[in-house]
Every structure is written in structure tokens, then in C-alpha cells.
Motif scaffolding. Structure first.
Motif, PDB file in Angstrom:
ATOM      1  N   ALA A 107      29.657  88.218  23.625  1.00 22.49           N
ATOM      2  CA  ALA A 107      28.524  87.587  24.304  1.00 22.49           C
ATOM      3  C   ALA A 107      27.605  88.645  24.902  1.00 22.49           C
ATOM      4  O   ALA A 107      26.375  88.537  24.808  1.00 22.49           O
ATOM      5  CB  ALA A 107      29.032  86.640  25.387  1.00 22.49           C
ATOM      6  N   GLU A 108      28.199  89.671  25.502  1.00 26.62           N
ATOM      7  CA  GLU A 108      27.408  90.754  26.088  1.00 26.62           C
ATOM      8  C   GLU A 108      26.612  91.490  25.008  1.00 26.62           C
ATOM      9  O   GLU A 108      25.433  91.800  25.184  1.00 26.62           O
ATOM     10  CB  GLU A 108      28.338  91.721  26.822  1.00 26.62           C
ATOM     11  CG  GLU A 108      27.639  92.765  27.633  1.00 26.62           C
ATOM     12  CD  GLU A 108      28.637  93.618  28.409  1.00 26.62           C
ATOM     13  OE1 GLU A 108      28.690  94.831  28.132  1.00 26.62           O
ATOM     14  OE2 GLU A 108      29.343  93.065  29.269  1.00 26.62           O
ATOM     15  N   GLU A 109      27.248  91.752  23.891  1.00 29.12           N
ATOM     16  CA  GLU A 109      26.574  92.430  22.781  1.00 29.12           C
ATOM     17  C   GLU A 109      25.413  91.588  22.251  1.00 29.12           C
ATOM     18  O   GLU A 109      24.329  92.106  21.986  1.00 29.12           O
ATOM     19  CB  GLU A 109      27.576  92.717  21.666  1.00 29.12           C
ATOM     20  CG  GLU A 109      27.029  93.528  20.524  1.00 29.12           C
ATOM     21  CD  GLU A 109      28.089  93.838  19.484  1.00 29.12           C
ATOM     22  OE1 GLU A 109      27.847  93.525  18.304  1.00 29.12           O
ATOM     23  OE2 GLU A 109      29.147  94.389  19.850  1.00 29.12           O
ATOM     24  N   ASP A 110      25.647  90.275  22.102  1.00 26.32           N
ATOM     25  CA  ASP A 110      24.580  89.380  21.641  1.00 26.32           C
ATOM     26  C   ASP A 110      23.406  89.373  22.616  1.00 26.32           C
ATOM     27  O   ASP A 110      22.242  89.349  22.208  1.00 26.32           O
ATOM     28  CB  ASP A 110      25.112  87.958  21.459  1.00 26.32           C
ATOM     29  CG  ASP A 110      25.945  87.791  20.205  1.00 26.32           C
ATOM     30  OD1 ASP A 110      25.829  88.652  19.302  1.00 26.32           O
ATOM     31  OD2 ASP A 110      26.709  86.812  20.131  1.00 26.32           O
ATOM     32  N   GLU A 111      23.720  89.387  23.902  1.00 22.86           N
ATOM     33  CA  GLU A 111      22.667  89.401  24.917  1.00 22.86           C
ATOM     34  C   GLU A 111      21.822  90.673  24.816  1.00 22.86           C
ATOM     35  O   GLU A 111      20.592  90.628  24.839  1.00 22.86           O
ATOM     36  CB  GLU A 111      23.292  89.288  26.310  1.00 22.86           C
ATOM     37  CG  GLU A 111      22.288  89.090  27.414  1.00 22.86           C
ATOM     38  CD  GLU A 111      22.971  88.870  28.762  1.00 22.86           C
ATOM     39  OE1 GLU A 111      22.429  89.382  29.757  1.00 22.86           O
ATOM     40  OE2 GLU A 111      24.020  88.202  28.801  1.00 22.86           O
ATOM     41  N   LYS A 138      36.968  92.126  19.007  1.00 19.93           N
ATOM     42  CA  LYS A 138      36.372  92.147  20.340  1.00 19.93           C
ATOM     43  C   LYS A 138      36.668  90.851  21.082  1.00 19.93           C
ATOM     44  O   LYS A 138      36.856  89.795  20.475  1.00 19.93           O
ATOM     45  CB  LYS A 138      34.855  92.337  20.238  1.00 19.93           C
ATOM     46  CG  LYS A 138      34.456  93.651  19.631  1.00 19.93           C
ATOM     47  CD  LYS A 138      32.948  93.747  19.511  1.00 19.93           C
ATOM     48  CE  LYS A 138      32.548  95.056  18.843  1.00 19.93           C
ATOM     49  NZ  LYS A 138      31.091  95.147  18.676  1.00 19.93           N
ATOM     50  N   SER A 139      36.631  90.943  22.400  1.00 16.02           N
ATOM     51  CA  SER A 139      36.817  89.745  23.212  1.00 16.02           C
ATOM     52  C   SER A 139      35.550  88.900  23.165  1.00 16.02           C
ATOM     53  O   SER A 139      34.468  89.386  22.829  1.00 16.02           O
ATOM     54  CB  SER A 139      37.119  90.133  24.663  1.00 16.02           C
ATOM     55  OG  SER A 139      35.962  90.703  25.270  1.00 16.02           O
ATOM     56  N   LYS A 140      35.685  87.621  23.541  1.00 14.43           N
ATOM     57  CA  LYS A 140      34.527  86.733  23.555  1.00 14.43           C
ATOM     58  C   LYS A 140      33.477  87.246  24.544  1.00 14.43           C
ATOM     59  O   LYS A 140      32.283  87.150  24.292  1.00 14.43           O
ATOM     60  CB  LYS A 140      34.954  85.313  23.902  1.00 14.43           C
ATOM     61  CG  LYS A 140      35.728  84.650  22.793  1.00 14.43           C
ATOM     62  CD  LYS A 140      36.094  83.225  23.125  1.00 14.43           C
ATOM     63  CE  LYS A 140      36.889  82.640  21.961  1.00 14.43           C
ATOM     64  NZ  LYS A 140      37.141  81.228  22.141  1.00 14.43           N
ATOM     65  N   GLN A 141      33.945  87.790  25.650  1.00 17.13           N
ATOM     66  CA  GLN A 141      33.026  88.322  26.654  1.00 17.13           C
ATOM     67  C   GLN A 141      32.247  89.511  26.090  1.00 17.13           C
ATOM     68  O   GLN A 141      31.034  89.606  26.274  1.00 17.13           O
ATOM     69  CB  GLN A 141      33.792  88.748  27.908  1.00 17.13           C
ATOM     70  CG  GLN A 141      32.903  89.319  28.988  1.00 17.13           C
ATOM     71  CD  GLN A 141      33.698  89.784  30.193  1.00 17.13           C
ATOM     72  OE1 GLN A 141      34.905  89.608  30.251  1.00 17.13           O
ATOM     73  NE2 GLN A 141      33.010  90.379  31.148  1.00 17.13           N
ATOM     74  N   ALA A 142      32.926  90.398  25.395  1.00 19.28           N
ATOM     75  CA  ALA A 142      32.263  91.565  24.810  1.00 19.28           C
ATOM     76  C   ALA A 142      31.260  91.137  23.753  1.00 19.28           C
ATOM     77  O   ALA A 142      30.159  91.702  23.659  1.00 19.28           O
ATOM     78  CB  ALA A 142      33.290  92.522  24.218  1.00 19.28           C
TER      79      ALA A 142
END
Length: 97
Positions: free
Chosen positions: A82-86, A76-80
Motif C-alpha cells: 500500500a505504501e509503495e502504491d501511494e 511484501k506485506s500488505k502495508q508495504a
């Protein structure tokens, strides 16, 4: 209702299906069929190899479930991520974790 089968872009009834082993309407099977079959065989072999690597990792003391999760995360991308963690944080708070 009789089963139908897609061949090319057309629909055919069962009685219209091409007859004969390895033939496509009286012709030899298209070359892409053989390529797909070969690739499916290679895919099965690769899946077996991956399973063996996970078995080796398990016998070395690694948790296979965690390794699989790590491999999935690396795809996964870093953005994906981060979104998942959020989202996980929001859901954890909602259920009291």
C-alpha cells in the motif's frame, strides 16, 4: 600496501595466509566451509531450476517480467504494498502520468 585477508576475527598480511590446499593454518578446513560450499552449490541448482520454470511459463505465453514482479510483490506485506502504491501515485502525478 599488501592485501589483507580476514580469518576469524584477526587481520593477516598476505605472507601470513595459511598455506596448502584445503587446509587452514596446518589444520583441516573447518566444517562450516564445506557446509557453505555445499549450500552455495544447492543455491546455484535452485536458481537454475527457477530459471527453467520461468522458461516454461514463457513458452506457455506468460510474460516473465510480470511474473517476476508478481512474485516480488507477494513477498511484501500488505502495508508495504500500500505504501509503495501511494508513493507511485504521488510520483506519477508529479511527472504527469
Amino acid at each position: 600496501m599488501k592485501p589483507v585477508r580476514i580469518i576469524g576475527m584477526a587481520w593477516f598480511r598476505r605472507e601470513d595466509w595459511p598455506r596448502g590446499s584445503g587446509h587452514h593454518g596446518g589444520r583441516r578446513r573447518p566444517p562450516f566451509v564445506a557446509r557453505i560450499e555445499r549450500l552455495e552449490e544447492e543455491k546455484a541448482n535452485i536458481a537454475n531450476d527457477i530459471g527453467e520454470v520461468y522458461s516454461e511459463a514463457k513458452s506457455s505465453g506468460f510474460d516473465v517480467k510480470i511474473l517476476r514482479k508478481l512474485i516480488a510483490m507477494r513477498k511484501k506485506s500488505k502495508q508495504a504494498l500500500a505504501e509503495e502504491d501511494e508513493f507511485l501515485s504521488v510520483y506519477r502525478a508529479a511527472v504527469g502520468l
